[in-house]
Design an enzyme around this catalytic site. Structure first.
Site, PDB file in Angstrom:
ATOM      1  N   ASP A  11       0.903  -1.363   0.238  1.00 24.17           N
ATOM      2  CA  ASP A  11      -0.153   0.094   0.279  1.00 24.17           C
ATOM      3  C   ASP A  11       0.904   1.160   0.134  1.00 24.17           C
ATOM      4  O   ASP A  11       1.940   0.952   0.321  1.00 24.17           O
ATOM      5  CB  ASP A  11      -0.778  -0.070   1.267  1.00 24.17           C
ATOM      6  CG  ASP A  11      -1.472   1.406   1.512  1.00 24.17           C
ATOM      7  OD1 ASP A  11      -2.389   1.688   0.550  1.00 24.17           O
ATOM      8  OD2 ASP A  11      -1.743   1.546   2.669  1.00 24.17           O
ATOM      9  N   LEU A  12       0.419   2.379  -0.442  1.00 21.92           N
ATOM     10  CA  LEU A  12       1.354   3.437  -0.542  1.00 21.92           C
ATOM     11  C   LEU A  12       1.188   4.465   0.702  1.00 21.92           C
ATOM     12  O   LEU A  12       2.222   4.520   1.378  1.00 21.92           O
ATOM     13  CB  LEU A  12       1.203   4.297  -1.570  1.00 21.92           C
ATOM     14  CG  LEU A  12       1.475   5.608  -1.871  1.00 21.92           C
ATOM     15  CD1 LEU A  12       3.135   5.309  -2.302  1.00 21.92           C
ATOM     16  CD2 LEU A  12       0.995   6.616  -3.099  1.00 21.92           C
ATOM     17  N   THR A  19       2.044  10.135   4.151  1.00 20.35           N
ATOM     18  CA  THR A  19       1.026  11.162   3.478  1.00 20.35           C
ATOM     19  C   THR A  19      -0.134  11.348   4.324  1.00 20.35           C
ATOM     20  O   THR A  19      -0.922  12.199   4.176  1.00 20.35           O
ATOM     21  CB  THR A  19       0.653  10.896   2.123  1.00 20.35           C
ATOM     22  OG1 THR A  19       0.469   9.420   2.049  1.00 20.35           O
ATOM     23  CG2 THR A  19       1.568  11.137   1.110  1.00 20.35           C
ATOM     24  N   SER A 116      -2.652   0.752  -4.217  1.00 22.14           N
ATOM     25  CA  SER A 116      -3.114   1.814  -3.429  1.00 22.14           C
ATOM     26  C   SER A 116      -4.357   2.295  -4.038  1.00 22.14           C
ATOM     27  O   SER A 116      -4.519   2.248  -5.328  1.00 22.14           O
ATOM     28  CB  SER A 116      -2.236   2.854  -3.690  1.00 22.14           C
ATOM     29  OG  SER A 116      -2.508   3.992  -3.103  1.00 22.14           O
ATOM     30  N   ALA A 117      -5.222   2.939  -3.180  1.00 23.09           N
ATOM     31  CA  ALA A 117      -6.682   3.641  -3.498  1.00 23.09           C
ATOM     32  C   ALA A 117      -6.291   4.834  -4.038  1.00 23.09           C
ATOM     33  O   ALA A 117      -7.376   5.500  -4.954  1.00 23.09           O
ATOM     34  CB  ALA A 117      -7.540   3.379  -2.375  1.00 23.09           C
ATOM     35  N   LYS A 147     -10.786  -0.908  -1.742  1.00 28.62           N
ATOM     36  CA  LYS A 147     -10.545  -1.859  -0.842  1.00 28.62           C
ATOM     37  C   LYS A 147     -11.703  -1.801   0.203  1.00 28.62           C
ATOM     38  O   LYS A 147     -12.486  -0.601   0.221  1.00 28.62           O
ATOM     39  CB  LYS A 147      -9.402  -1.444  -0.132  1.00 28.62           C
ATOM     40  CG  LYS A 147      -8.127  -1.524  -1.004  1.00 28.62           C
ATOM     41  CD  LYS A 147      -6.718  -1.047  -0.241  1.00 28.62           C
ATOM     42  CE  LYS A 147      -5.758  -0.946  -1.101  1.00 28.62           C
ATOM     43  NZ  LYS A 147      -4.471  -0.161  -0.515  1.00 28.62           N
ATOM     44  N   GLU A 171       0.231  -3.471   4.653  1.00 26.41           N
ATOM     45  CA  GLU A 171      -0.808  -2.564   4.543  1.00 26.41           C
ATOM     46  C   GLU A 171      -1.364  -1.939   5.970  1.00 26.41           C
ATOM     47  O   GLU A 171      -0.833  -2.584   7.033  1.00 26.41           O
ATOM     48  CB  GLU A 171      -2.385  -3.445   4.325  1.00 26.41           C
ATOM     49  CG  GLU A 171      -3.133  -3.215   3.131  1.00 26.41           C
ATOM     50  CD  GLU A 171      -3.575  -1.713   2.772  1.00 26.41           C
ATOM     51  OE1 GLU A 171      -3.629  -1.099   3.872  1.00 26.41           O
ATOM     52  OE2 GLU A 171      -3.965  -1.473   1.850  1.00 26.41           O
ATOM     53  N   ASP A 172      -1.517  -0.559   5.945  1.00 28.59           N
ATOM     54  CA  ASP A 172      -1.822   0.109   7.245  1.00 28.59           C
ATOM     55  C   ASP A 172      -3.377   0.129   7.680  1.00 28.59           C
ATOM     56  O   ASP A 172      -3.682   0.522   8.695  1.00 28.59           O
ATOM     57  CB  ASP A 172      -1.184   1.508   7.374  1.00 28.59           C
ATOM     58  CG  ASP A 172      -1.634   2.315   6.448  1.00 28.59           C
ATOM     59  OD1 ASP A 172      -2.235   2.110   5.409  1.00 28.59           O
ATOM     60  OD2 ASP A 172      -1.786   3.516   7.031  1.00 28.59           O
TER      61      ASP A 172
HETATM   62  C1  BG6 Z   1      -5.640   5.719   0.508  1.00 26.62           C
HETATM   63  C2  BG6 Z   1      -5.587   6.663   1.778  1.00 26.62           C
HETATM   64  O1  BG6 Z   1      -4.251   5.433   0.227  1.00 26.62           O
HETATM   65  O2  BG6 Z   1      -6.048   6.770  -0.736  1.00 26.62           O
HETATM   66  C3  BG6 Z   1      -7.062   7.447   1.899  1.00 26.62           C
HETATM   67  O3  BG6 Z   1      -5.226   5.999   2.724  1.00 26.62           O
HETATM   68  C4  BG6 Z   1      -7.238   8.198   0.724  1.00 26.62           C
HETATM   69  O4  BG6 Z   1      -6.783   8.358   3.085  1.00 26.62           O
HETATM   70  C5  BG6 Z   1      -7.283   7.280  -0.778  1.00 26.62           C
HETATM   71  O5  BG6 Z   1      -8.418   8.769   0.898  1.00 26.62           O
HETATM   72  C6  BG6 Z   1      -7.618   7.999  -1.981  1.00 26.62           C
HETATM   73  O6  BG6 Z   1      -6.553   8.938  -2.101  1.00 26.62           O
HETATM   74  P1  BG6 Z   1      -6.682  10.114  -3.358  1.00 26.62           P
HETATM   75  O7  BG6 Z   1      -5.230  10.663  -3.246  1.00 26.62           O
HETATM   76  O8  BG6 Z   1      -7.263   9.634  -4.588  1.00 26.62           O
HETATM   77  O9  BG6 Z   1      -7.787  11.137  -2.718  1.00 26.62           O
HETATM   78 MG    MG Z   2      -2.737   3.040   3.900  1.00 28.23          MG
END
Ligand code: BG6
Ligand code: MG
Length: 212
Positions: A11-12, A19, A116-117, A147, A171-172
């Site tokens: 995960d990022l 971040t 990552s999301a 996720k 993953e956190d």
């Molecule tokens: C996840 C974060 O990696 O990405 C969330 O833990 C975040 O906090 C999500 O909302 C979506 O990120 P972004 O940058 O597309 O708004």
């Molecule tokens: Mg995370």
């Protein structure tokens, strides 16, 4: 979790780079703009959650309701602030041990990927100069199901051509651990064991893997 790790999928946010504080600042600023407070404790609920879903949770906390158009506007506003903050992202915000550990496993032939999301993943990797440390990057721009759906990790495994059972996810977020397990992968939680109870193992940070 007895398996030979052929691929590590990271995960990022909160695993590779710190971040989470910038996401928090931007959501807090939005809450203020909407007239309510948003605490760090509330922020825990947003970890690993997509931007749109995070906004829904934020609105629930502030007991506000918005129409679809307003939601788009506010989500974009939050993202503009977040992007402004991460423009200043520095390599010293890469979490301890991350680059050494990735280098070490890559030297052993283990494939590496990001799952990552975040739709800001390309920007973050570029700012930190670490894109080349990953064989594949799967992020919120590439998947349609957030996720705890396993799509993001399954797609990463497919891109690097490793079967899910030979992948380990780092993953956190609780939702991310569930996604990894639903994908049939090993799941290492980063953070406090109490909030990552489903994980196969929990460590404080990647740095711990260098001293094991
Ligand atoms: C996840 C974060 O990696 O990405 C969330 O833990 C975040 O906090 C999500 O909302 C979506 O990120 P972004 O940058 O597309 O708004
Ligand atoms: Mg995370």
């Amino acid at each position: 979790m007895i398996r030979e790790m052929q691929a590590a999928i990271f995960d990022l946010d909160g695993v590779i780079v710190d971040t989470a504080k910038y996401h928090y600042l931007a959501w807090k600023r939005l809450a203020y703009a909407l007239g309510f407070d948003f605490t760090e404790r509330d922020n825990e609920r947003l970890k690993g959650v997509s931007r749109q879903h995070s906004l829904e949770i934020l609105l629930e906390i502030g007991q506000q309701s918005l129409n679809e158009e307003e939601k788009q506007t506010y989500a974009a506003m939050k993202n503009d602030w977040y992007v402004e903050y991460i423009q200043q992202l520095h390599t010293n915000e890469i979490l301890p041990g991350v680059t050494d550990y990735i280098e070490k496993i890559r030297n052993r032939g283990v494939k590496t990927a990001i799952g990552s999301a975040s739709k800001n993943t390309p920007l973050i990797l570029e700012r930190l100069g670490i894109r080349k440390m990953f064989d594949s990057v799967v992020d919120g721009n590439k998947v349609s199901k957030a996720k705890p759906d396993p799509e993001v990790f399954l797609r990463a495994a497919a891109e690097i051509k490793v079967i899910p059972q030979a992948c380990v996810v780092f993953e956190d977020a609780e939702a991310g651990i569930e996604a990894a397990l639903r994908a049939g992968m090993g799941a290492v939680g980063i953070g406090r064991p109490a909030s990552l109870i489903e994980a196969d193992a929990v460590i404080e940070g990647i740095w711990q893997l260098l001293i094991l």
